[in-house]
Scaffold this motif. Structure first.
Motif, short mmCIF file in Angstrom:
data_model
loop_
_atom_site.label_atom_id
_atom_site.label_comp_id
_atom_site.label_asym_id
_atom_site.label_seq_id
_atom_site.Cartn_x
_atom_site.Cartn_y
_atom_site.Cartn_z
N VAL A 159 84.70 3.45 57.73
CA VAL A 159 85.21 3.69 56.38
C VAL A 159 84.66 5.02 55.85
CG1 VAL A 159 83.34 2.41 55.24
CG2 VAL A 159 85.53 2.62 54.10
N THR A 160 85.50 5.71 55.08
CA THR A 160 85.05 6.90 54.35
C THR A 160 85.35 6.67 52.87
OG1 THR A 160 87.15 8.05 54.67
CG2 THR A 160 85.40 8.49 56.28
N VAL A 161 84.47 7.17 52.02
CA VAL A 161 84.60 6.97 50.58
C VAL A 161 84.35 8.30 49.89
CG1 VAL A 161 83.77 5.64 48.61
CG2 VAL A 161 83.59 4.67 50.90
N HIS A 162 85.27 8.68 49.02
CA HIS A 162 85.12 9.92 48.26
C HIS A 162 85.44 9.66 46.79
CE1 HIS A 162 84.67 12.32 51.87
NE2 HIS A 162 85.73 11.70 52.36
N LEU A 163 84.59 10.16 45.92
CA LEU A 163 84.83 10.08 44.49
C LEU A 163 85.91 11.11 44.15
CD1 LEU A 163 83.89 8.88 41.75
CD2 LEU A 163 82.30 10.80 41.60
N VAL A 164 87.02 10.66 43.56
CA VAL A 164 88.11 11.58 43.24
C VAL A 164 88.30 11.77 41.74
CG1 VAL A 164 89.33 11.31 45.43
CG2 VAL A 164 89.87 9.76 43.54
N GLU A 165 87.80 10.83 40.94
CA GLU A 165 87.78 10.98 39.48
C GLU A 165 86.44 10.46 38.99
OE1 GLU A 165 91.20 9.62 37.23
OE2 GLU A 165 92.42 9.73 39.07
N SER A 166 85.80 11.22 38.12
CA SER A 166 84.44 10.87 37.70
C SER A 166 84.36 10.68 36.19
CB SER A 166 83.49 11.99 38.13
OG SER A 166 82.23 11.82 37.55
N LYS A 167 83.77 9.56 35.80
CA LYS A 167 83.53 9.31 34.38
C LYS A 167 82.57 10.36 33.82
CE LYS A 167 82.46 5.53 31.25
NZ LYS A 167 82.12 4.12 31.13
N GLU A 168 81.59 10.77 34.64
CA GLU A 168 80.64 11.80 34.20
C GLU A 168 81.32 13.13 33.93
OE1 GLU A 168 77.33 12.22 36.88
OE2 GLU A 168 76.62 10.20 36.49
N GLN A 169 82.51 13.34 34.54
CA GLN A 169 83.24 14.60 34.36
C GLN A 169 84.41 14.44 33.38
OE1 GLN A 169 83.33 17.33 37.38
NE2 GLN A 169 81.17 16.86 37.51
N GLY A 170 84.40 13.32 32.62
CA GLY A 170 85.39 13.15 31.57
C GLY A 170 86.51 12.16 31.84
#
Length: 186
Positions: A159-170
């Motif tokens: 499995v690979t996991v990537h953050l694509v939308e971040s709460k820390e970035q709005g």
């Protein structure tokens, strides 16, 4: 967070680095509790202090500590604490992820004061999905990445996991792109 979270951090550190390192981490964090009670609530700040102290004592980034903890949680803590619930949630990684939104509802029956995160799966394809993560707690993105990596190991599925939308970035909440292979890990 419930004491079982802090107990799991302790278990991970003691298993991988020894009890003396755990004592150093507790001292660095300013935590003087000898035994965490699994069903007792502790301040979230205490858990984050332990993670920060582990980062300092082990000389690794806090993000790496959280990812390792996420894997440990799935492969050890959850298996011991919620074994039946884990098995009932699915027999493959895609099935488990599809059922993940309801998992914490069932866990909440065991821990009534639990303030669980919310998970939602969208854009589900044969080998990928978007995992939406909503929580009132900040700073756990790398823990979720570790959880997904642990689930990949649990189900013998790369499995690979990537953050694509971040709460820390709005963004409104965190969104992860989760991809897996149908080729089992040998």
């Amino acid at each position: 967070m419930y004491g079982m979270v802090n107990k799991a951090v302790e278990d991970m550190v003691c298993t991988q680095f020894g009890e003396s390192v755990w004592e150093d981490i507790k001292s660095c964090a300013g935590v003087d509790i000898d035994v965490f009670m699994s069903n007792e609530a502790y301040p979230d700040e205490m858990t984050f202090q332990l993670v920060s102290a582990a980062s300092e004592v082990l000389k690794i980034p806090a993000e790496a500590v959280l990812e390792a903890f996420g894997e440990h949680w799935v492969l050890h803590t959850a298996q011991k604490g919620y074994g039946g619930l884990m098995q009932a949630n699915g027999s493959t990684l895609p099935e488990f992820l599809a059922n993940l939104p309801g998992f914490h509802s069932r866990v909440q029956m065991l821990f009534p004061k639990l303030q669980p995160p919310g998970f939602e799966c969208t854009d589900v394809m044969e080998n990928s999905l978007k995992l939406h993560y909503r929580t009132h707690r900040a700073g756990l993105v790398h823990f979720v990445i570790g959880l997904m990596q642990g689930l990949g190991k649990l189900f013998n599925t790369p499995v690979t996991v990537h953050l694509v939308e971040s709460k820390e970035q709005g963004a409104d909440h965190d969104v992860f792109d989760v991809k897996w292979s149908n080729d089992a890990i040998e």
